[in-house]
Write a protein that holds these residues in place. Structure first.
Motif, mmCIF file in Angstrom:
data_model
loop_
_atom_site.group_PDB
_atom_site.id
_atom_site.type_symbol
_atom_site.label_atom_id
_atom_site.label_comp_id
_atom_site.label_asym_id
_atom_site.label_seq_id
_atom_site.Cartn_x
_atom_site.Cartn_y
_atom_site.Cartn_z
ATOM 1 N N ASP A 54 4.988 13.991 -24.751
ATOM 2 C CA ASP A 54 4.564 15.512 -25.417
ATOM 3 C C ASP A 54 3.418 16.061 -24.460
ATOM 4 O O ASP A 54 2.732 15.312 -23.755
ATOM 5 C CB ASP A 54 4.291 15.585 -26.846
ATOM 6 N N GLU A 55 2.861 17.094 -24.788
ATOM 7 C CA GLU A 55 1.752 17.831 -24.137
ATOM 8 C C GLU A 55 0.333 17.130 -24.277
ATOM 9 O O GLU A 55 -0.254 16.863 -23.238
ATOM 10 C CB GLU A 55 1.490 19.293 -24.483
ATOM 11 N N ARG A 56 0.387 16.650 -25.399
ATOM 12 C CA ARG A 56 -0.944 16.007 -25.848
ATOM 13 C C ARG A 56 -1.204 14.426 -24.888
ATOM 14 O O ARG A 56 -2.050 14.272 -24.608
ATOM 15 C CB ARG A 56 -1.202 15.718 -27.420
ATOM 16 N N GLY A 57 0.079 13.730 -24.957
ATOM 17 C CA GLY A 57 -0.033 12.890 -24.248
ATOM 18 C C GLY A 57 0.038 12.792 -22.848
ATOM 19 O O GLY A 57 -0.630 12.036 -22.076
ATOM 20 N N ARG A 58 0.566 13.944 -22.383
ATOM 21 C CA ARG A 58 0.347 14.043 -21.095
ATOM 22 C C ARG A 58 -0.850 14.538 -20.538
ATOM 23 O O ARG A 58 -1.696 13.973 -19.611
ATOM 24 C CB ARG A 58 1.393 15.410 -20.608
ATOM 25 N N ALA A 59 -1.588 15.368 -21.148
ATOM 26 C CA ALA A 59 -2.946 15.640 -21.046
ATOM 27 C C ALA A 59 -4.020 14.270 -21.192
ATOM 28 O O ALA A 59 -4.697 14.121 -20.122
ATOM 29 C CB ALA A 59 -3.495 16.861 -22.087
ATOM 30 N N THR A 60 -3.711 13.420 -22.043
ATOM 31 C CA THR A 60 -4.424 12.199 -22.022
ATOM 32 C C THR A 60 -4.200 11.402 -20.807
ATOM 33 O O THR A 60 -5.317 11.002 -20.255
ATOM 34 C CB THR A 60 -3.897 11.635 -23.527
ATOM 35 N N ALA A 61 -3.164 11.271 -20.583
ATOM 36 C CA ALA A 61 -2.741 10.336 -19.197
ATOM 37 C C ALA A 61 -3.259 10.929 -18.121
ATOM 38 O O ALA A 61 -3.864 10.027 -17.260
ATOM 39 C CB ALA A 61 -1.024 10.380 -19.224
#
Length: 107
Positions: A85-92
């Motif tokens: 998801d967007e949150r996981g993508r931004a974190t990665a």
């Protein structure tokens, strides 16, 4: 080699199981399975989603590898990134940028 064979090869290159490849293409498992079996062909929207997930769509359609294709490891990482998801993508992405910045300061 058939489209279904190339699709299976690309899925394996990316380290995906059939259900993950189906999800990456925005289709159900049954539809995906018919693509690998050669009973049906995906539409342009599915191919676009697979491209975004790291599949070499030129190879899927023509049997000719894209000279600009990513390595297996890079494609696998990109596929995993595109399935979060967007949150996981931004974190990665933030973690990767931090790691690359730290590495370049040591070089």
């Amino acid at each position: 080699m058939s489209f279904g064979d190339r699709l299976r090869e690309e899925r394996n290159r990316l380290g995906l199981i059939q259900s993950d490849a189906a999800k990456a293409g925005g289709v159900g498992f049954t539809a995906y399975h018919t693509y690998e079996k050669g009973d049906r062909s995906p539409n342009v929207e599915v191919l676009q989603k697979w491209h975004e997930a790291g599949f070499d769509v030129l190879y899927l359609v023509t049997g000719v590898r894209n000279g600009a294709a990513l390595s297996n490891e890079d494609s696998s990482l990109l596929a995993a990134l595109n399935q979060t998801d967007e949150r996981g993508r931004a974190t990665a992405i933030a973690a990767l940028r931090g790691a690359l910045n730290a590495y370049s300061s040591f070089s």
